[in-house]
Motif scaffolding. Sequence first.
Motif, PDB file in Angstrom:
ATOM      1  N   ARG A  89       1.391   6.427  -7.335  1.00 33.52           N
ATOM      2  CA  ARG A  89       0.291   7.266  -7.838  1.00 33.52           C
ATOM      3  C   ARG A  89       0.595   8.745  -7.637  1.00 33.52           C
ATOM      4  N   GLU A 142       0.827  -1.201   0.000  1.00 36.09           N
ATOM      5  CA  GLU A 142       0.000   0.000   0.000  1.00 36.09           C
ATOM      6  C   GLU A 142       0.865   1.257   0.000  1.00 36.09           C
ATOM      7  N   SER A 187      -0.951  -2.959  -9.203  1.00 33.59           N
ATOM      8  CA  SER A 187      -1.946  -2.460  -8.253  1.00 33.59           C
ATOM      9  C   SER A 187      -1.969  -0.947  -8.095  1.00 33.59           C
ATOM     10  N   ALA A 188      -0.925  -0.259  -8.559  1.00 33.78           N
ATOM     11  CA  ALA A 188      -0.825   1.182  -8.317  1.00 33.78           C
ATOM     12  C   ALA A 188      -2.044   1.950  -8.818  1.00 33.78           C
ATOM     13  N   TRP A 189      -2.509   1.621 -10.004  1.00 34.24           N
ATOM     14  CA  TRP A 189      -3.625   2.363 -10.581  1.00 34.24           C
ATOM     15  C   TRP A 189      -4.936   1.577 -10.560  1.00 34.24           C
ATOM     16  N   VAL A 195       3.481  -3.700  -7.150  1.00 41.95           N
ATOM     17  CA  VAL A 195       3.138  -2.280  -7.281  1.00 41.95           C
ATOM     18  C   VAL A 195       2.712  -1.968  -8.710  1.00 41.95           C
ATOM     19  N   ARG A 232       2.091   1.658  -3.600  1.00 41.77           N
ATOM     20  CA  ARG A 232       0.997   2.110  -4.464  1.00 41.77           C
ATOM     21  C   ARG A 232       0.792   3.617  -4.336  1.00 41.77           C
TER      22      ARG A 232
END
Length: 391
Positions: free
Chosen positions: A86, A79, A111-113, A108, A82
């Motif tokens: 972003r 998290e 899952s980042a976006w 990452v 991420r």
Amino acid sequence: MKGNFIYSNPTKIYFGDEAQKHIQDAVKPFGNKVMLVYGGGSIKRNGIYEDVISALNKAGKEIIELSGIMPNPTLEKLEEGRKIARENSIDFILAVGGGSVIDYAKSVSVSAWYEGDAWDNFWVKQNEPAPDARLIPVGAVLTMAGTGSEMNGGTVITNTETKMKLTKVFGDRVMPKFAIMNPRYTFSLPKYQMVAGIYDSFSHIMEQYFSDPDDDSTSDYISEGLMRSVIASSRVAIKNPEDYEARSNLMWASTWALNTLIGRGKRQDWMPHMIGKAITAHTDATHGMTLSGIAGAYYRYMLPYGLKRFARFARVVWEIPSEGKTEEELAMEGICALESWIKEIGAVSEITSLGVREDIIPAIANSTIINQGGFKQLDRAEIIEILKSSL
């Protein structure tokens, strides 16, 4: 070979003692903002960090650093990554480290976006990113051989609240665009970690090899050669960790152990990995050592269900003569040879030293994902029996 399959691997490898000279050109096509992810700072002590920063600066990149990637990356750390990706509109992620750091970078990336619950979507439900999903490309500078993460789509994340360590193997889009592989970058690795990586790569091969005993697969002949190479080079490396040829062979073998080639067209086991990951989720033990710690008990338990393949393992990989022996005797000698080698290289041969106690074994068994690809599908009671036999 019996299976139907598609094989593709887009990762470009730069290998050798001058591989780092290619970093500058390798990163050029991937945008301006680079997230540099690494572990506890050892790369700053051994000079690797300076090599990487110099190359990124020469390539004109803006660098955003994220350190502290732990050996078993957590959901909390994901998290954090991420959020940084972003907020900074990261164009590229460069992972400098071993498998955990590279796994983390890929995690990452996907899952980042992503707007939903990444843990639930990708690791629990095992979904792929949508075809139009925004992904961040990843590159790798390898400093520890063992996981093969530099040339596959695998990711592993640990949820510390649920005590679950889950793997998601993504497709081509998530694989590193390139990997810088200089065997000298592994020389400063502590011996314990070197040995853990050696056994991890060996286990990767075995878990694809011990599947269908009646399939005369080209992949299995390749696997046998890889296992023999790992055994031979490990014996050199534990005596002289700076033997370049041994370390280069171990690095290259670990890449081929898990770049998906030797598993094509085959059933695959992966139960030792499932049990090992459950152990790590409860103890935070080193991954490769969880695999060596259960190996003897696991393969002794599975021997009756894959006798023909275990006998071949003894004869071809360990060069044990078969004359005058039953197939079962030969197969058992192969497992004994495996156990002896585990002790010879200094890998863990039981799980008590990893923090496993008999009273937490049921919880470990409950955290173990059960696969169906091996010689026999295990149930919870059998997993508990294997774990108890590994103490």
